[in-house]
Design an enzyme around this catalytic site. Structure first.
Site, mmCIF file in Angstrom:
data_model
loop_
_atom_site.group_PDB
_atom_site.id
_atom_site.type_symbol
_atom_site.label_atom_id
_atom_site.label_comp_id
_atom_site.label_asym_id
_atom_site.label_seq_id
_atom_site.Cartn_x
_atom_site.Cartn_y
_atom_site.Cartn_z
ATOM 1 N N HIS A 288 -10.815 43.116 16.258
ATOM 2 C CA HIS A 288 -10.160 43.625 17.474
ATOM 3 C C HIS A 288 -9.177 44.762 17.160
ATOM 4 C CE1 HIS A 288 -6.416 41.734 16.256
ATOM 5 N NE2 HIS A 288 -7.169 40.707 15.864
ATOM 6 N N GLY A 291 -3.154 44.219 17.480
ATOM 7 C CA GLY A 291 -2.488 43.310 18.408
ATOM 8 C C GLY A 291 -0.982 43.509 18.319
ATOM 9 N N SER A 301 -2.812 34.817 14.148
ATOM 10 C CA SER A 301 -3.716 33.683 14.083
ATOM 11 C C SER A 301 -4.072 33.149 15.465
ATOM 12 C CB SER A 301 -3.023 32.651 13.194
ATOM 13 O OG SER A 301 -3.775 31.522 13.023
ATOM 14 N N ARG A 339 -7.147 38.972 22.463
ATOM 15 C CA ARG A 339 -7.275 40.286 21.823
ATOM 16 C C ARG A 339 -8.723 40.637 21.473
ATOM 17 N NH1 ARG A 339 -4.618 36.640 18.445
ATOM 18 N NH2 ARG A 339 -5.109 36.630 16.221
ATOM 19 N N GLU A 366 -9.652 33.700 15.064
ATOM 20 C CA GLU A 366 -9.021 34.096 13.795
ATOM 21 C C GLU A 366 -8.815 32.835 12.945
ATOM 22 O OE1 GLU A 366 -7.368 37.355 11.929
ATOM 23 O OE2 GLU A 366 -8.522 35.686 11.177
ATOM 24 N N HIS A 465 -12.222 38.762 14.670
ATOM 25 C CA HIS A 465 -10.934 38.918 13.972
ATOM 26 C C HIS A 465 -11.153 39.258 12.497
ATOM 27 C CE1 HIS A 465 -8.901 37.056 17.446
ATOM 28 N NE2 HIS A 465 -10.092 36.507 17.585
HETATM 29 O O1 LIG Z 1 -3.846 36.294 11.992
HETATM 30 C C1 LIG Z 1 -3.362 37.425 11.849
HETATM 31 O O2 LIG Z 1 -2.159 37.612 11.970
HETATM 32 C C2 LIG Z 1 -4.241 38.617 11.508
HETATM 33 O O3 LIG Z 1 -5.082 38.921 12.496
HETATM 34 C C3 LIG Z 1 -4.936 38.453 10.213
HETATM 35 O O4 LIG Z 1 -3.980 38.440 9.284
HETATM 36 P P1 LIG Z 1 -4.240 38.768 7.727
HETATM 37 O O5 LIG Z 1 -4.644 40.208 7.613
HETATM 38 O O6 LIG Z 1 -2.887 38.503 7.130
HETATM 39 O O7 LIG Z 1 -5.280 37.828 7.256
#
Ligand SMILES: O=C(O)[C@H](O)COP(=O)(O)O
Length: 536
Positions: A288, A291, A301, A339, A366, A465
């Site tokens: 996405h 966000g 997440s 998102r 996610e 995600h």
């Molecule tokens: O869950 C989140 O905050 C992000 O979309 C993914 O996070 P990461 O890049 O730390 O895995």
């Protein structure tokens, strides 16, 4: 030449400003209509002025970023900035340094933080810093409101004659033009700065050597070995295929070069080594757009955040690009987080394919980051070290500590009606997941629901995600548990996979769009786990 260019820019500016606010038409309007017109114009000035103000702030931020990047380049080229002494400071001294910008420039916060031995002292320090940042944010908000109110004072219409109202309309209309021209100029500056930041980031990236194509030896390998490497089987051969086609050298050298062909995707892109298997299906994966919490660098997440303004733009740009390249979707799959759904809608809208069905499942959500949800990655890196944060974010089978009832986002997540619609009972939904566990919950859905659609010849977009897409990539490309740690997906960039009849990739994945921008965006995601915020 320069004069002609300046003229052209001037015309373009006039054209844009005039198109946004066409000439005033007041003939035949009643007093009531003139009052409405005044109100409308006044409201528009507010809107344009707010946009202008926000861009002005962005310009200031960008200027600082450009300075920092230039400094980094100087450092990378070997002209070192005077090293900062690690001095033992009290918590109060450090807070002083942290909150006073002039001192901040001199304080190596990260180094100092290490000198605070007690864990509770560190926590206290970070908590106070967070409160101060929040306060600073509030102050900025008030300052913004005050400045905007000063610039566009409230409208006084009572008792004005028709003539006064007409004069007022003219004045307001003129004011819009002035503000909009300012906005236009600042906008141009933002674009120019963004370009410069992008170039500087790329320069830094290159200087760090990351963009260099890995030096590959010319080796002779058998057709079978090449096939094995190409098809992503267990055989791991790193080869310069182009060179192999031309040169024959000692067989022993083959043993020296062992790595994964996927690491050479950049080096190989565009090179047709995959003709041996037919591409039958095209599958698109999309993380996405940015966000709201991506922007704040917090683990988002399962918290349902919407796209940021930039995220909306990323999704629209993605749709435009896919349209330009002539792709057509038959079906879109999303998670049940807004998102990913919002991104799918914006992409379809930009492609003029709004009618395409969108199917949602929690199984594409996610990764569940457990108790890390809501925390700031850079702060975590400061507290626990960058390596630990990298392990949490990118390792394949490390599960973070689970979320429990005392977590500030527990109820928001588990009391949400959407989780009563899942194909597992609410109490069996995850409380934290490793990437492996994401794949475990995703695979049954992939096999039972997505695969049949693809095999029926439908072109599918999966708008999901970062980590649900990584899990799927790992499965499709057969990436090893270790190598998946270095796969990072930027927001809003479509990933095209060309698959054979068994849904095995026939060529390296393609991240569509401007490759330099994509590299910079990947780096940005990787850097989220660095303790940078307060360290410089
Ligand atoms: O869950 C989140 O905050 C992000 O979309 C993914 O996070 P990461 O890049 O730390 O895995």
């Amino acid at each position: 030449m320069l004069v002609a260019e300046a003229e052209e820019k001037k015309h373009e500016k006039e054209r844009v400003v005039n198109a946004s606010f066409p000439p005033l038409k007041m003939a035949g309007l009643s007093v009531q209509e003139l009052q409405d017109l005044c109100k409308d114009l006044h409201r528009k000035i507010d809107v344009v002025d707010e946009a202008r103000y926000d861009m002005q702030i962005k310009v200031a931020k960008n200027d600082t970023e450009i300075q920092t990047l230039n400094q980094k380049i100087i450092e990378l080229k070997g002209v070192k900035r005077p090293s900062l002494k690690r001095v033992k400071k009290t918590t109060d001294d450090m807070l002083g340094a942290y909150t006073d910008t002039s001192k901040l420039m001199k304080a190596d916060f990260k180094a100092n933080l290490k000198t605070v031995k007690k864990e509770d002292e560190k926590t206290k320090l970070l908590k106070m810093a967070a409160v101060m940042l929040e306060k600073e944010k509030e102050e900025k908000k008030h300052e913004r409101e005050a400045t905007l109110n000063d610039k566009v004072p409230a409208l006084q219409l009572s008792g004005l004659s028709m003539q006064d109202l007409q004069a007022m309309c003219k004045e307001l209309h003129h004011k819009i033009d002035v503000v909009d021209e300012e906005r236009y100029d600042i906008d141009a500056k933002v674009t120019k700065n963004n370009k410069e930041i992008e170039n500087l980031s790329l320069k830094i990236f290159e200087l760090k050597g990351k963009m260099k194509r890995p030096a590959l030896k010319r080796v002779k390998i058998s057709a079978d070995a090449m096939l094995g490497a190409l098809l992503g089987a267990k055989v791991k051969e790193s080869v310069d295929f182009k060179a192999n086609l031309k040169t024959v050298k000692k067989e022993e050298e083959k043993k020296e070069e062992v790595t994964d062909w996927r690491k050479n995707v950049d080096a190989m892109s565009g090179f047709c080594c995959f003709v041996l298997r037919m591409s039958k299906y095209k599958l698109f994966l999309l993380r996405h757009g940015e966000g709201a919490w991506n922007k704040e660098n917090r683990f988002c997440s399962w918290v349902d955040q919407k796209l940021s303004e930039d995220g909306v733009k990323e999704a629209q740009d993605c749709g435009r690009l896919l349209k330009e390249q002539g792709y057509k979707f038959d079906l879109v799959f999303t998670s049940i987080l807004s998102r990913s759904i919002q991104t799918a809608w914006l992409v379809l809208e930009a492609m003029g394919q709004e009618w395409v069905p969108v199917v949602k499942s929690w199984r594409l959500n996610e990764r569940h980051y457990g108790s890390l949800i809501g925390l700031n990655r850079a702060e975590m890196a400061l507290q626990h070290g960058e390596e630990k944060v990298k392990l949490w974010r990118r390792s394949y089978d490390v599960t973070p500590p689970p979320i429990d009832e005392s977590h500030p986002y527990f109820l928001e997540i588990y009391n949400d009606r959407r989780y009563t619609t899942c194909d597992v009972a609410k109490e069996n939904l995850p409380r934290a997941e490793s990437l492996k566990e994401v794949l475990d919950r995703l695979l049954p859905y992939w096999d039972s629901t997505v695969v049949p659609e693809i095999k029926n010849g439908r072109t599918v977009l999966i708008s999901a995600h970062g980590n649900s897409c990584r899990a799927l990539l790992k499965h499709l490309e057969g990436i090893s548990d270790v190598d998946i740690a270095s796969v990072t997906l930027p927001t809003g960039i479509p990933v095209l996979l060309e698959l054979d009849e068994n849904l095995k990739p026939v060529k390296p994945r393609q991240l569509l769009g401007d490759q330099a921008k994509i590299q910079a965006a990947i780096k940005k995601v990787e850097d989220q786990g660095k303790a940078k915020q307060t360290a410089t």
